[in-house]
Write a protein that holds these residues in place. Structure first.
Motif, PDB file in Angstrom:
ATOM      1  N   GLN A  51       0.805  -1.204   0.000  1.00  0.00           N
ATOM      2  CA  GLN A  51       0.000   0.000   0.000  1.00  0.00           C
ATOM      3  C   GLN A  51       0.849   1.269   0.000  1.00  0.00           C
ATOM      4  OE1 GLN A  51      -3.398  -0.445   0.026  1.00  0.00           O
ATOM      5  NE2 GLN A  51      -3.553   1.742  -0.426  1.00  0.00           N
ATOM      6  N   LEU A  52       1.924   1.253   0.775  1.00  0.00           N
ATOM      7  CA  LEU A  52       2.677   2.501   0.975  1.00  0.00           C
ATOM      8  C   LEU A  52       3.953   2.626   0.134  1.00  0.00           C
ATOM      9  CD1 LEU A  52       2.094   2.895   4.799  1.00  0.00           C
ATOM     10  CD2 LEU A  52       1.370   4.489   3.015  1.00  0.00           C
ATOM     11  N   ASP A  53       4.550   1.506  -0.233  1.00  0.00           N
ATOM     12  CA  ASP A  53       5.782   1.598  -1.022  1.00  0.00           C
ATOM     13  C   ASP A  53       5.635   2.404  -2.311  1.00  0.00           C
ATOM     14  OD1 ASP A  53       7.496   0.461   0.717  1.00  0.00           O
ATOM     15  OD2 ASP A  53       7.599  -1.508  -0.246  1.00  0.00           O
ATOM     16  N   VAL A  55       4.300   5.051  -2.806  1.00  0.00           N
ATOM     17  CA  VAL A  55       4.504   6.487  -2.540  1.00  0.00           C
ATOM     18  C   VAL A  55       5.991   6.832  -2.658  1.00  0.00           C
ATOM     19  CG1 VAL A  55       4.255   8.335  -0.846  1.00  0.00           C
ATOM     20  CG2 VAL A  55       2.512   6.549  -1.015  1.00  0.00           C
ATOM     21  N   ALA A  56       6.826   5.898  -2.209  1.00  0.00           N
ATOM     22  CA  ALA A  56       8.269   6.148  -2.263  1.00  0.00           C
ATOM     23  C   ALA A  56       8.782   6.097  -3.702  1.00  0.00           C
ATOM     24  CB  ALA A  56       9.008   5.134  -1.392  1.00  0.00           C
ATOM     25  N   GLU A  58       7.005   7.349  -6.255  1.00  0.00           N
ATOM     26  CA  GLU A  58       6.518   8.522  -6.980  1.00  0.00           C
ATOM     27  C   GLU A  58       7.652   9.528  -7.136  1.00  0.00           C
ATOM     28  OE1 GLU A  58       3.421  10.160  -4.592  1.00  0.00           O
ATOM     29  OE2 GLU A  58       2.105   8.418  -4.831  1.00  0.00           O
ATOM     30  N   PRO A  59       7.600  10.321  -8.214  1.00  0.00           N
ATOM     31  CA  PRO A  59       8.607  11.393  -8.317  1.00  0.00           C
ATOM     32  C   PRO A  59       8.445  12.368  -7.148  1.00  0.00           C
ATOM     33  CG  PRO A  59       7.074  11.451 -10.187  1.00  0.00           C
ATOM     34  CD  PRO A  59       6.674  10.285  -9.340  1.00  0.00           C
TER      35      PRO A  59
END
Lengths: 270, 165
Positions: A51-53, A55-56, A58-59
């Motif tokens: 779910q959260l990876d 986000v890392a 994303e540019p």
């Protein structure tokens, strides 16, 4: 052999090693319920990461990298404290370190106090102080060159940096209300908590706060250049604003009015 | 460490900081604001960071504290704080939240329902990969408190997600 939920969790989180890990692993191998439980722990981790990876990945917004790059650029353009000690100017660097360390300590303490007061507004105050800190380090660097010449507006003494020459004369004589002289303006005069007189000045080469001590104007804050000479990031007025903010912190009561200033001058700021 | 080096390291941390911010806030816009504020604070305070200690843990702590301040200020402003046990459908704000959450995955929703103190523990250990000791230091609590919050958070998530608990 019993295994607590905490131990199982610790195993799943990689917190166990050696004997402890071996013991829990053995228990898990022997008990399908524990094995299912461990599997569930691990799939939970995988689900959260899934779910959260992203986000890392994303540019990163350009505004964030630019914010950091600006600080890096300011410090390398003006000479950061760290480069000052390693750039091969031994004597001036020592001077910088003395003044800078004190300034930095004071500022950090104030920033801490401000940060403790409230969430949003103080951040901007802190950031402004950040510029002031950087700038005060800069002036130290530049002064290094003048210290050996002996005729500059600032002299290093055992008490710290002291105004000399035209700067000392201006601090002694000029009034805040007066027409600005060609090379310096007085922004404010005030009394410190300890009773000493201080003056906020903006000069062509240096701006800062000077306080009278033992007949000398001891420089409490210094910034390179007046507002006119400051770099693009520090727009007109904000250098003065950060000095005034620093003055506010030193001040006991209000700044001197014209009459009080004149009286103080008549007594030679003692 | 030179400012240059500090800035490089901080820049390299940004993707992880954004992930942590999202984990804490459960909301993209709040996460962006939180990142911005955290980076500002870290830059201002860079002189206080001690070389030889972990920069990531230091910045995570700034972010975490900032978020706590932020949420406290918010709950002061809006007294319509929805307690975890009262479910997601309390009052107007609750209805709007419920609509917004329709599009979120189960995991996100379950994470969002955790009390903040359990959520930060879960996110620091399970997603950000900090050891118990490091996570406890970031939050500023004893390690035993950390593991207890982590355990409760994990229980709740497993239950919510229908895994055997």
């Amino acid at each position: 052999m019993s295994v607590t939920p905490e131990e199982l969790m610790a195993l799943a989180d990689g917190e166990l090693s050696g004997e402890a890990a071996a013991r829990v692993e053995a228990a898990v191998a022997a008990d399908p319920t524990l094995a299912r439980r461990l599997e569930a722990e691990r799939s939970l981790r995988a689900a959260l990461r899934g779910q959260l990876d992203p986000v890392a990945d994303e540019p990163v917004p350009a505004a964030l990298t630019a914010l950091i790059a600006r600080t890096a650029a300011e410090d390398s353009a003006h000479g950061a404290p760290e480069t000052a000690t390693s750039a091969g100017h031994p004597k001036p660097a020592e001077v910088v370190d003395l003044a800078a360390a004190r300034t930095r300590r004071d500022e950090a303490e104030k920033a801490r106090k401000r940060a403790a007061k409230g969430p949003r507004v103080p951040i901007f105050a802190d950031r402004r102080m950040g510029f002031a800190i950087a700038a005060s380090l800069v002036v130290g660097l530049m002064l290094g060159a003048q210290l050996h010449g002996g005729s500059g507006p600032i002299t290093q003494t055992s008490a710290g940096l002291v105004a000399s020459g035209s700067l000392a004369r201006g601090l002694d004589r000029q009034l805040a209300a007066a027409e600005p002289a060609a090379d310096m303006r007085i922004l404010a005069s005030f009394r410190r908590q300890d009773g000493r007189y201080c003056r906020v000045f903006a000069g062509a080469a240096t701006s800062g706060i000077a306080c009278k001590q033992d007949g000398n104007w001891l420089l409490e804050r210094t910034m390179t250049g007046g507002p006119a000479q400051t770099g693009a990031y520090r727009q007109a007025g904000s250098a003065e604003a950060s000095l005034m903010a620093a003055a506010q912190d030193l001040m006991a009561g209000d700044p001197l009015d014209a009459a009080q200033e004149k009286a103080a001058q008549a007594k030679d700021w003692r | 460490m030179s400012t240059h080096h500090f800035c490089n390291e901080l820049t390299a941390l940004l993707p992880r900081l954004r992930r942590f911010a999202r984990g804490l806030t459960q909301n993209a816009a709040d996460a962006d604001d939180l990142c911005q504020t955290t980076v500002e604070r870290a830059l201002v305070a860079r002189g206080q960071w001690q070389e030889g200690t972990r920069l990531d843990a230091w910045v995570y702590r700034i972010m975490r504290n900032q978020w706590i301040d932020e949420t406290r200020a918010r709950s002061r402003r809006a007294q319509t704080f929805v307690h975890e046990d009262e479910g997601a459908n309390v009052g107007v704000a609750g209805d709007r939240d419920a609509e917004n959450r329709v599009e979120l995955g189960n995991v996100d929703r379950a994470l969002a329902r955790l009390p903040a103190e359990q959520r930060e523990a879960v996110v620091l250990v399970l997603v950000e990969g900090f050891a118990y000791k490091e996570a406890a230091e970031i939050i500023g609590i004893p390690q035993g408190t950390l593991t207890s919050r982590l355990g409760r958070g994990r229980e709740a998530l497993l239950k919510e997600l229908g895994e055997p608990a």
